[in-house]
Scaffold this motif. Sequence first.
Motif, PDB file in Angstrom:
ATOM      1  N   GLY A 143       0.819  -1.195   0.000  1.00 25.05           N
ATOM      2  CA  GLY A 143       0.000   0.000   0.000  1.00 25.05           C
ATOM      3  C   GLY A 143       0.858   1.252   0.000  1.00 25.05           C
ATOM      4  O   GLY A 143       2.019   1.242   0.433  1.00 25.05           O
ATOM      5  N   TYR A 144       0.262   2.346  -0.482  1.00 29.34           N
ATOM      6  CA  TYR A 144       1.073   3.561  -0.618  1.00 29.34           C
ATOM      7  C   TYR A 144       1.453   4.138   0.743  1.00 29.34           C
ATOM      8  O   TYR A 144       2.511   4.759   0.881  1.00 29.34           O
ATOM      9  N   ARG A 145       0.636   3.923   1.768  1.00 27.96           N
ATOM     10  CA  ARG A 145       1.005   4.399   3.108  1.00 27.96           C
ATOM     11  C   ARG A 145       2.166   3.567   3.679  1.00 27.96           C
ATOM     12  O   ARG A 145       3.034   4.111   4.356  1.00 27.96           O
ATOM     13  N   LEU A 146       2.156   2.274   3.402  1.00 29.45           N
ATOM     14  CA  LEU A 146       3.273   1.436   3.832  1.00 29.45           C
ATOM     15  C   LEU A 146       4.544   1.842   3.090  1.00 29.45           C
ATOM     16  O   LEU A 146       5.636   1.858   3.675  1.00 29.45           O
ATOM     17  N   ALA A 147       4.411   2.183   1.803  1.00 33.19           N
ATOM     18  CA  ALA A 147       5.570   2.648   1.031  1.00 33.19           C
ATOM     19  C   ALA A 147       6.139   3.930   1.631  1.00 33.19           C
ATOM     20  O   ALA A 147       7.363   4.106   1.718  1.00 33.19           O
ATOM     21  N   GLN A 148       5.242   4.835   2.078  1.00 29.96           N
ATOM     22  CA  GLN A 148       5.713   6.063   2.710  1.00 29.96           C
ATOM     23  C   GLN A 148       6.404   5.769   4.037  1.00 29.96           C
ATOM     24  O   GLN A 148       7.429   6.379   4.372  1.00 29.96           O
ATOM     25  N   THR A 149       5.842   4.824   4.803  1.00 27.99           N
ATOM     26  CA  THR A 149       6.440   4.477   6.102  1.00 27.99           C
ATOM     27  C   THR A 149       7.834   3.888   5.922  1.00 27.99           C
ATOM     28  O   THR A 149       8.765   4.226   6.667  1.00 27.99           O
ATOM     29  N   LEU A 150       7.966   2.996   4.933  1.00 27.34           N
ATOM     30  CA  LEU A 150       9.260   2.340   4.709  1.00 27.34           C
ATOM     31  C   LEU A 150      10.211   3.204   3.891  1.00 27.34           C
ATOM     32  O   LEU A 150      11.407   2.890   3.802  1.00 27.34           O
ATOM     33  N   GLY A 151       9.712   4.265   3.279  1.00 26.27           N
ATOM     34  CA  GLY A 151      10.565   5.129   2.468  1.00 26.27           C
ATOM     35  C   GLY A 151      11.006   4.490   1.172  1.00 26.27           C
ATOM     36  O   GLY A 151      12.136   4.715   0.728  1.00 26.27           O
ATOM     37  N   VAL A 152      10.126   3.690   0.557  1.00 27.39           N
ATOM     38  CA  VAL A 152      10.487   3.012  -0.690  1.00 27.39           C
ATOM     39  C   VAL A 152       9.526   3.431  -1.794  1.00 27.39           C
ATOM     40  O   VAL A 152       8.434   3.946  -1.539  1.00 27.39           O
ATOM     41  N   SER A 153       9.936   3.196  -3.011  1.00 28.05           N
ATOM     42  CA  SER A 153       9.105   3.456  -4.181  1.00 28.05           C
ATOM     43  C   SER A 153       9.204   2.270  -5.124  1.00 28.05           C
ATOM     44  O   SER A 153       9.847   1.256  -4.813  1.00 28.05           O
ATOM     45  N   LEU A 154       8.585   2.397  -6.269  1.00 23.84           N
ATOM     46  CA  LEU A 154       8.540   1.293  -7.226  1.00 23.84           C
ATOM     47  C   LEU A 154       9.950   0.875  -7.632  1.00 23.84           C
ATOM     48  O   LEU A 154      10.786   1.712  -7.990  1.00 23.84           O
ATOM     49  N   GLY A 155      10.247  -0.417  -7.550  1.00 20.85           N
ATOM     50  CA  GLY A 155      11.550  -0.953  -7.913  1.00 20.85           C
ATOM     51  C   GLY A 155      12.524  -1.078  -6.767  1.00 20.85           C
ATOM     52  O   GLY A 155      13.540  -1.782  -6.898  1.00 20.85           O
ATOM     53  N   ASP A 156      12.249  -0.424  -5.634  1.00 20.29           N
ATOM     54  CA  ASP A 156      13.140  -0.538  -4.476  1.00 20.29           C
ATOM     55  C   ASP A 156      12.983  -1.890  -3.799  1.00 20.29           C
ATOM     56  O   ASP A 156      11.958  -2.571  -3.956  1.00 20.29           O
ATOM     57  N   GLN A 157      13.983  -2.250  -3.031  1.00 17.80           N
ATOM     58  CA  GLN A 157      13.974  -3.524  -2.322  1.00 17.80           C
ATOM     59  C   GLN A 157      13.355  -3.358  -0.926  1.00 17.80           C
ATOM     60  O   GLN A 157      13.617  -2.378  -0.235  1.00 17.80           O
ATOM     61  N   VAL A 158      12.505  -4.327  -0.567  1.00 12.88           N
ATOM     62  CA  VAL A 158      11.930  -4.386   0.773  1.00 12.88           C
ATOM     63  C   VAL A 158      12.402  -5.681   1.423  1.00 12.88           C
ATOM     64  O   VAL A 158      12.268  -6.763   0.845  1.00 12.88           O
ATOM     65  N   GLN A 159      12.947  -5.574   2.602  1.00 13.42           N
ATOM     66  CA  GLN A 159      13.442  -6.748   3.325  1.00 13.42           C
ATOM     67  C   GLN A 159      12.381  -7.186   4.330  1.00 13.42           C
ATOM     68  O   GLN A 159      11.861  -6.378   5.095  1.00 13.42           O
ATOM     69  N   ILE A 160      12.050  -8.466   4.313  1.00 16.42           N
ATOM     70  CA  ILE A 160      11.088  -8.986   5.277  1.00 16.42           C
ATOM     71  C   ILE A 160      11.770 -10.051   6.136  1.00 16.42           C
ATOM     72  O   ILE A 160      12.571 -10.843   5.641  1.00 16.42           O
ATOM     73  N   ILE A 161      11.439 -10.012   7.408  1.00 17.35           N
ATOM     74  CA  ILE A 161      12.096 -10.879   8.393  1.00 17.35           C
ATOM     75  C   ILE A 161      11.043 -11.702   9.098  1.00 17.35           C
ATOM     76  O   ILE A 161      10.093 -11.162   9.686  1.00 17.35           O
ATOM     77  N   ASN A 162      11.195 -13.019   9.057  1.00 19.41           N
ATOM     78  CA  ASN A 162      10.295 -13.953   9.725  1.00 19.41           C
ATOM     79  C   ASN A 162      11.063 -14.650  10.840  1.00 19.41           C
ATOM     80  O   ASN A 162      12.074 -15.309  10.586  1.00 19.41           O
ATOM     81  N   PRO A 163      10.629 -14.511  12.100  1.00 25.90           N
ATOM     82  CA  PRO A 163      11.396 -15.137  13.196  1.00 25.90           C
ATOM     83  C   PRO A 163      11.406 -16.654  13.150  1.00 25.90           C
ATOM     84  O   PRO A 163      12.280 -17.296  13.726  1.00 25.90           O
ATOM     85  N   ASP A 164      10.436 -17.249  12.446  1.00 25.66           N
ATOM     86  CA  ASP A 164      10.355 -18.707  12.373  1.00 25.66           C
ATOM     87  C   ASP A 164      11.186 -19.192  11.183  1.00 25.66           C
ATOM     88  O   ASP A 164      10.653 -19.542  10.130  1.00 25.66           O
ATOM     89  N   GLY A 165      12.503 -19.187  11.361  1.00 23.85           N
ATOM     90  CA  GLY A 165      13.400 -19.571  10.274  1.00 23.85           C
ATOM     91  C   GLY A 165      13.936 -20.982  10.419  1.00 23.85           C
ATOM     92  O   GLY A 165      13.313 -21.858  11.027  1.00 23.85           O
ATOM     93  N   ALA A 166      15.120 -21.187   9.890  1.00 24.38           N
ATOM     94  CA  ALA A 166      15.722 -22.524   9.907  1.00 24.38           C
ATOM     95  C   ALA A 166      16.186 -22.889  11.321  1.00 24.38           C
ATOM     96  O   ALA A 166      16.622 -22.038  12.092  1.00 24.38           O
TER      97      ALA A 166
END
Length: 435
Positions: A143-166
């Motif tokens: 969403g565009y509000r999430l994009a504003q919060t993260l400071g990203v735009s189209l084509g930028d990378q977003v990193q997602i972190i899941n605590p339930d990993g290997a």
Amino acid sequence: MVAGRYLRARRKEAFISVIASLTMVGVAIGVATLIVVMSVMNGFRAELLTKILGLNGHFTAFPIEREFTDYKETIAALEQIDGVSFAVYFVEGQVLASGRGSSTGVTVRGMDAANLEKLELLYDSAEQGGWDEWDTSNGVAIGYRLAQTLGVSLGDQVQIINPDGAMTPFGSTPQIRSYPVNVIFDLGMVEFDSFFMYMPLEPAQTYFKKFEEVLKPGMGPLDPLASDAEIDAAYERINQVSAAEIFIDDPDNVTEMRQRLQSDPSTRPLVLTDWQQRNETFFSALQVERVVMFTILSMIILVAAFNIISSLIMLVKDKSSDIAVLRTMGATRGAIMRIFSITGTTIGVIGTLTGVVLGLIVAANAEPLRAFISNTLGVAIFPPEVFFLSSLPSKTDPVEVAVVVGLALGLSFLATLYPAWRAAQYDPVEALRYE
């Protein structure tokens, strides 16, 4: 004719006429305020329902007894049930999303292009980018509000972190992945535009480990010295999803549809939760608020009705000699009551009609007026962070307008009864004694 003459001001009766005019204005303001507020609350509820039920299903179906691996067959069976518009399946999980120096918790949903197209509200809300080649893009939609919060735009990378990993000898390690932003959407609802992220189904299944590796049919025990390529060839991947959402033709018919969905023999056992259960507290609070606001704002009309009483009592006092003359000429008590009832009711009718016109105009232009006042005063009126929606909706219900009109006219008429009755009780002899 007599009632009309009493409504028209003469020089010596100007004060009474001013009181009557102010009373008329009070009725108009009360009626207009009630229409505008009820229209805005109706629009607020309708818009929330449209957004919530346009993105979330009328029923959410969760698997029981076994994992949700037969989701395609289940969806096909559900869509054949009478009363079901369509159904979608998805993978869902909670993650921490990071952009350019900012992080926030988000809900990630994995869906394929075929299911996204069914959600017209989401599919048509893409402001930047598009859904072309979505299944193979390996990107995300935010969403565009999430994009504003993260400071990203189209084509930028977003990193997602899941605590339930290997799993490691030292415990579970977080799973970290980066995805490009392929779509930025604007649903017009703060909650969805700020906290939802979408990704293609298969990458989501991989990221949230919604799959299992099983030996292919007919494969015997593997050689302990088998190579990685041989092991990969011997196993097949069976994908799963988290849940399915079912959209029905009539959102209010959840009770009957629940029985129909659970009793259909062609579908697997599912646990169903409907939209009314999920949002029961929220929409109940909205309903209570509507009733309370209607009651409170009706008091404005009630106060105006009391003003009608006071202005008519003053008019009766001023016209005591006229009443006496009319009585001596043969006017009955009923005729005197009718004169003053018509006088007071006319004030209510004119005030009500003026209020209806004013209320309908304001209700139809609620959002432009809000934007104008906000820009003029430099103050955020109805901020979207508090009221969920990015604009002020308005939906006028003709039935409610009729109820408001009936309430105003009824109170105006009731307000005339006591002054008119007092006027009819005047004794002509006493009224003319000192004339």
